[in-house]
Design an enzyme around this catalytic site. Structure first.
Site, short mmCIF file in Angstrom:
data_model
loop_
_atom_site.label_atom_id
_atom_site.label_comp_id
_atom_site.label_asym_id
_atom_site.label_seq_id
_atom_site.Cartn_x
_atom_site.Cartn_y
_atom_site.Cartn_z
CG ASN A 244 12.10 -6.11 -3.45
OD1 ASN A 244 11.93 -5.70 -2.27
ND2 ASN A 244 12.01 -4.88 -4.70
CG HIS B 120 12.23 -1.49 -16.36
ND1 HIS B 120 11.55 -0.68 -16.46
CD2 HIS B 120 11.94 -1.74 -14.96
CE1 HIS B 120 11.11 -0.20 -16.03
NE2 HIS B 120 10.62 -0.31 -15.12
NE ARG C 93 9.68 6.63 -16.39
CZ ARG C 93 10.27 5.91 -15.27
NH1 ARG C 93 10.43 4.66 -15.75
NH2 ARG C 93 9.37 6.38 -14.37
CB SER D 176 -0.86 0.12 1.21
OG SER D 176 -0.09 0.40 2.49
NE ARG E 75 14.06 0.17 -12.76
CZ ARG E 75 14.56 0.48 -14.14
NH1 ARG E 75 15.92 0.68 -14.68
NH2 ARG E 75 14.08 1.91 -14.11
CG PHE F 57 5.38 6.42 -2.79
CD1 PHE F 57 4.53 7.83 -2.99
CD2 PHE F 57 5.84 6.22 -1.52
CE1 PHE F 57 5.08 8.51 -1.50
CE2 PHE F 57 6.47 7.18 -0.99
CZ PHE F 57 5.59 8.25 -0.89
CB THR F 58 4.07 2.10 -7.23
OG1 THR F 58 4.04 0.29 -6.77
CG2 THR F 58 4.91 2.53 -7.55
N GLY F 59 1.02 0.97 -4.91
CA GLY F 59 -0.04 0.81 -4.51
C GLY F 59 -1.25 1.12 -4.30
#
Ligand SMILES: NC(=O)C1=CN([C@@H]2O[C@H](COP(=O)(O)OP(=O)(O)OC[C@H]3O[C@@H](n4cnc5c(N)ncnc54)[C@H](O)[C@@H]3O)[C@@H](O)[C@H]2O)C=CC1
Ligand SMILES: O=C([O-])CC(=O)C(=O)O
Length: 312
Positions: free
Chosen positions: A100, A180, A156, A13, A93, A15-17
Site C-alpha cells: 500500500n 488504528h 464501534r 472504487s 493491518r 468496497f470502501t471507495g
C-alpha cells in the site's frame, strides 16, 4: 461555465471507495469522481453509472462519474484515498504496509499534479503510516492531509454501548485516541450516555469488555466477511469528515493528524481529537491524560512509529 459545486475524488472504487462515493453523493456534498486503475476502468464506470441512476430515485443532485484518468480529478476540493489492498483473516493491518505504501506514492503524485489545493483524507491501511506516506509524498501542509480512524473506532464503541444500555446510539458519545490498531486507546473517562458518564451506568468489568471489542472491531468484521474488511461504517465515517470539511462545520471529530510536539510526540501521524473545517484539520485539541492513559497512548504511538520506520 465554472461549476460552483464542490468536487470530490474518491481514489479506489472497491468496497470502501464505492460505498463512500454513494454516501457523499446522497448527502449532496458535491460531484464525485471515482478513480481506479486502468484494468478496473469499466467496473469503475459501471459502479458510477449505477449510482448516477440511483440519483433520480432518491432525489439527490450530484454527478457521479468513473474513470482511470487522473485528468478527470482536476481541481478537486477533497480527495479521499481508499486505493490498495485490504486484509484477510489471519492478517494484521500492518501486513499491508509495503504494497500500500507504493500505491500511496503513485496515487499522491497524480493528486498533487491535478489538485494542488485539495484536502486529502486517507483511509488505506495501515492508515496512520499511510497518511504519513501521503503527507511526505504530497508536500502539502499538515492541515490538508489527515487520516480516518477515530470516527470509525468511536462509532464501534458507541454502537456496542448503545446495545448494552438499550439506549439510542444518538445519545452515546465516545472517545478513542491513538493508532488504528489493536492497541488504540478508547477513553471511557470522556464517554457519555445522554451526558451521564458511562462509568456511572456500566460496570467497570463490562466496560472493559466493550473497550476490548472496540479495539478488535475491525478484525471481528474481517473474520465474519472472510474475504475483505468493513466498508459501510468506514464509508459513513469518511462521509462525516467530508461533510465537516466541505461545509466548513468546524466539528470536533477525531482524525489522524501530524503531530509536531502535541501530546509529546514528534513527526508522527496519530489519532487525536481535532477540529475539522473548511481548511482541513484546523486545530488539534490537547487533553490532560492520566498516567495510565498516557502509557497506553505511548504504546500505541510506538506501534505506529515501528511501521513508519519500516517505510523509511
Ligand atoms: N482506516 C480505516 O478505518 C479503514 C481502512 N480500510 C482500508 O481501506 C483500503 C481499501 O479497502 P477496500 O475498499 O475494502 O478494498 P477493495 O479491494 O475493495 O478496493 C481497493 C481498490 O483499490 C484499487 N486500487 C489498487 N491500486 C490502485 C491505484 N494505484 N490507484 C487506484 N486504485 C487502486 C483496487 O483496484 C480496488 O478496486 C484497505 O487498505 C483497507 O484496509 C478499510 C476499512 C476501514
Ligand atoms: O480491519 C481492517 O482491516 C479494516 C479496518 O481498518 C477497520 O475495519 O477498522
Amino acid at each position: 461555465m465554472v461549476s460552483i459545486r464542490k468536487k470530490i475524488s474518491v481514489i479506489g472504487s472497491g468496497f470502501t471507495g464505492a460505498t463512500t462515493a454513494l454516501m457523499v453523493a446522497q448527502k449532496e456534498l458535491g460531484d464525485v469522481v471515482l478513480v481506479d486503475i486502468p484494468d478496473m476502468e469499466n467496473p469503475t464506470k459501471g459502479r458510477a453509472l449505477d449510482m448516477a441512476e440511483a440519483a433520480p430515485v432518491q432525489g439527490f443532485d450530484a454527478r457521479v462519474t468513473g474513470t482511470s484518468d487522473y485528468g478527470d480529478t482536476k481541481d478537486s476540493d477533497l480527495v479521499i484515498i481508499t486505493a490498495g489492498i485490504a486484509r484477510k483473516p489471519g492478517m494484521s493491518r500492518d501486513d499491508l504496509v509495503n504494497t500500500n505504501a507504493k500505491i500511496m506514492k503513485s496515487v499522491t503524485k497524480e493528486i498533487v499534479k491535478y489538485s494542488s489545493d485539495a484536502i486529502i483524507v486517507v483511509l488505506t491501511n495501515p492508515v496512520d503510516a499511510m497518511t504519513y506516506t501521503v503527507y511526505k509524498a504530497s508536500g502539502f501542509p499538515r492541515e490538508r492531509v489527515i487520516g480516518q480512524s477515530g470516527v470509525l473506532d468511536t462509532a464501534r464503541f458507541r454502537a456496542f454501548v448503545a446495545e448494552e444500555l438499550n439506549i439510542s446510539v444518538k445519545d452515546i458519545t465516545g472517545f478513542v485516541l491513538g493508532g488504528h490498531g489493536d492497541d488504540m486507546v478508547p477513553l471511557t473517562r470522556y464517554s457519555y450516555a445522554g451526558g451521564i458518564p458511562l462509568e456511572k451506568l456500566i460496570s467497570s468489568e463490562r466496560l472493559e469488555e466493550i473497550v476490548q471489542r472496540t479495539r478488535t472491531g475491525g478484525g471481528e468484521i474481517v473474520n465474519l466477511l472472510g474475504n475483505g474488511s468493513a466498508y459501510y461504517a468506514p464509508a459513513a465515517s469518511l462521509t462525516v469528515m467530508a461533510e465537516a470539511i466541505l461545509k466548513d462545520q468546524r466539528r470536533i471529530l477525531p482524525s489522524i493528524a501530524y503531530l509536531d510536539g502535541e501530546y509529546g510526540y514528534q513527526d508522527i501521524y496519530l489519532g487525536v481529537p481535532t477540529v475539522l473545517g473548511g481548511t482541513g484539520m484546523e486545530e488539534i485539541i490537547e487533553l490532560d491524560l492520566t498516567d495510565e492513559e498516557k502509557k497506553q497512548l505511548d504504546k500505541s504511538a510506538d506501534s505506529v512509529k515501528k511501521v513508519i520506520d519500516i517505510l523509511e
